[in-house]
Design a protein around this motif. Structure first.
Motif, PDB file in Angstrom:
ATOM      1  N   SER A   1       0.836  -1.204   0.000  1.00  0.00           N
ATOM      2  CA  SER A   1       0.000   0.000   0.000  1.00  0.00           C
ATOM      3  C   SER A   1       0.872   1.255   0.000  1.00  0.00           C
ATOM      4  CB  SER A   1      -0.990   0.001   1.166  1.00  0.00           C
ATOM      5  OG  SER A   1      -0.335  -0.007   2.406  1.00  0.00           O
TER       6      SER A   1
ATOM      7  N   MET B   1      -5.965   8.157   1.678  1.00  0.00           N
ATOM      8  CA  MET B   1      -5.798   7.289   2.841  1.00  0.00           C
ATOM      9  C   MET B   1      -5.508   5.883   2.330  1.00  0.00           C
ATOM     10  SD  MET B   1      -8.975   8.827   5.025  1.00  0.00           S
ATOM     11  CE  MET B   1      -8.378   8.530   6.674  1.00  0.00           C
TER      12      MET B   1
ATOM     13  N   THR C   1      -4.158   1.788   3.265  1.00  0.00           N
ATOM     14  CA  THR C   1      -4.015   0.770   4.304  1.00  0.00           C
ATOM     15  C   THR C   1      -3.864  -0.621   3.709  1.00  0.00           C
ATOM     16  OG1 THR C   1      -5.071  -0.195   6.274  1.00  0.00           O
ATOM     17  CG2 THR C   1      -6.529   0.475   4.488  1.00  0.00           C
TER      18      THR C   1
ATOM     19  N   MET D   1      -9.519  -2.171   7.614  1.00  0.00           N
ATOM     20  CA  MET D   1      -8.347  -1.295   7.606  1.00  0.00           C
ATOM     21  C   MET D   1      -7.493  -1.617   8.825  1.00  0.00           C
ATOM     22  SD  MET D   1      -9.964   2.399   8.766  1.00  0.00           S
ATOM     23  CE  MET D   1     -11.271   2.391   7.553  1.00  0.00           C
TER      24      MET D   1
ATOM     25  N   PHE E   1      -8.990   6.407  -1.610  1.00  0.00           N
ATOM     26  CA  PHE E   1      -8.710   5.298  -0.704  1.00  0.00           C
ATOM     27  C   PHE E   1      -7.904   4.252  -1.455  1.00  0.00           C
ATOM     28  CE2 PHE E   1     -10.158   1.406   1.697  1.00  0.00           C
ATOM     29  CZ  PHE E   1      -9.622   1.764   2.923  1.00  0.00           C
TER      30      PHE E   1
ATOM     31  N   ALA F   1      -6.184   0.384  -0.866  1.00  0.00           N
ATOM     32  CA  ALA F   1      -6.142  -0.784   0.015  1.00  0.00           C
ATOM     33  C   ALA F   1      -5.467  -1.943  -0.704  1.00  0.00           C
ATOM     34  CB  ALA F   1      -7.554  -1.178   0.440  1.00  0.00           C
TER      35      ALA F   1
ATOM     36  N   ILE G   1     -13.624  -0.527   2.985  1.00  0.00           N
ATOM     37  CA  ILE G   1     -14.205   0.517   2.133  1.00  0.00           C
ATOM     38  C   ILE G   1     -15.406   1.145   2.821  1.00  0.00           C
ATOM     39  CG2 ILE G   1     -15.396   0.955  -0.056  1.00  0.00           C
ATOM     40  CD1 ILE G   1     -13.528  -1.256  -1.252  1.00  0.00           C
TER      41      ILE G   1
ATOM     42  N   PHE H   1     -14.104   3.594   5.361  1.00  0.00           N
ATOM     43  CA  PHE H   1     -13.667   4.824   4.699  1.00  0.00           C
ATOM     44  C   PHE H   1     -14.871   5.684   4.340  1.00  0.00           C
ATOM     45  CE2 PHE H   1     -12.888   6.765   0.439  1.00  0.00           C
ATOM     46  CZ  PHE H   1     -11.959   7.730   0.815  1.00  0.00           C
ATOM     47  N   ARG H   2     -15.870   5.066   3.759  1.00  0.00           N
ATOM     48  CA  ARG H   2     -17.078   5.808   3.373  1.00  0.00           C
ATOM     49  C   ARG H   2     -17.828   6.327   4.599  1.00  0.00           C
ATOM     50  NH1 ARG H   2     -18.586   1.794  -1.631  1.00  0.00           N
ATOM     51  NH2 ARG H   2     -17.363   2.952  -3.174  1.00  0.00           N
TER      52      ARG H   2
ATOM     53  N   GLU I   1     -15.843  11.348  -2.360  1.00  0.00           N
ATOM     54  CA  GLU I   1     -15.052  10.166  -2.697  1.00  0.00           C
ATOM     55  C   GLU I   1     -14.637  10.301  -4.160  1.00  0.00           C
ATOM     56  OE1 GLU I   1     -16.046   5.625  -3.746  1.00  0.00           O
ATOM     57  OE2 GLU I   1     -16.653   6.206  -1.713  1.00  0.00           O
TER      58      GLU I   1
ATOM     59  N   ILE J   1     -11.063   4.880  -5.591  1.00  0.00           N
ATOM     60  CA  ILE J   1     -10.634   3.782  -4.729  1.00  0.00           C
ATOM     61  C   ILE J   1      -9.775   2.835  -5.556  1.00  0.00           C
ATOM     62  CG2 ILE J   1     -11.391   1.757  -3.416  1.00  0.00           C
ATOM     63  CD1 ILE J   1     -13.855   3.302  -2.577  1.00  0.00           C
TER      64      ILE J   1
END
Length: 180
Positions: A18, A83, A85, A92, A117, A119, A133, A136-137, A148, A151
């Protein structure tokens, strides 16, 4: 117009999968003319939220004296948040969740920006990332006018460096270039 992009890499491994995707996103965003800063959460001292809510009565200052106040200020000032992870037990990692919890003192000021995001998971199934996810949302839903914007989910990457040569590396770079 140049955007301020803040990348929050929650990988505990420098150059983990990541983290490497963060670097590709950063390269794309820089090539598009943006100002980019990457913070590796592993290198910061961020304590758990104590849930004391003292921050709600004292102007948004946390009672804990650690690196979070500086990071939170940068999150507020950024135009774009990224972000990232690794996925641990289908969610996460703790580093990113602690960061999210610690935005409590000033989360209403994290406003009017785009958020991405990233991941990565050893599991091959995209569904393995659904809970992360959703987290995050859920965080974005608590913020004011934070959109957003994208992703990236990379599956089947267990060991550091497994992401090399995967299409997600190009996707991360191209997504970074969309920041304008």
């Amino acid at each position: 117009m140049s955007q301020k992009v803040l990348i929050l890499s929650a990988s505990p491994r420098k150059n983990g999968n990541s983290d490497m995707l963060c670097d590709r996103f950063m390269a794309g965003a820089q090539d598009a003319g943006n100002q980019v800063e990457k913070i590796r959460l592993q290198e910061k001292n961020i304590a758990f939220c104590q849930g004391c809510l003292a921050c709600q009565g004292n102007g948004g200052a946390c009672v804990q004296n650690d690196d979070m106040a500086e990071i939170l200020e940068k999150m507020i000032r950024a135009d774009v948040l990224v972000m990232a992870t690794p996925i641990y037990f289908y969610n996460m990692d703790a580093q990113l969740k602690v960061l999210i919890d610690r935005t409590c003192p000033r989360y209403t000021e994290i406003a009017n920006k785009k958020a991405f995001f990233i991941a990565t998971s050893w599991d091959e199934r995209r569904e393995a990332m659904d809970v992360a996810i959703a987290g995050f949302r859920g965080f974005l839903a608590c913020l004011n006018n934070v959109e957003e914007a994208g992703i990236i989910c990379a599956t089947g990457v267990e060991h550091g460096g497994d992401i090399e040569g995967k299409p997600e590396m190009t996707i991360a770079y191209e997504m970074g270039k969309t920041v304008i």
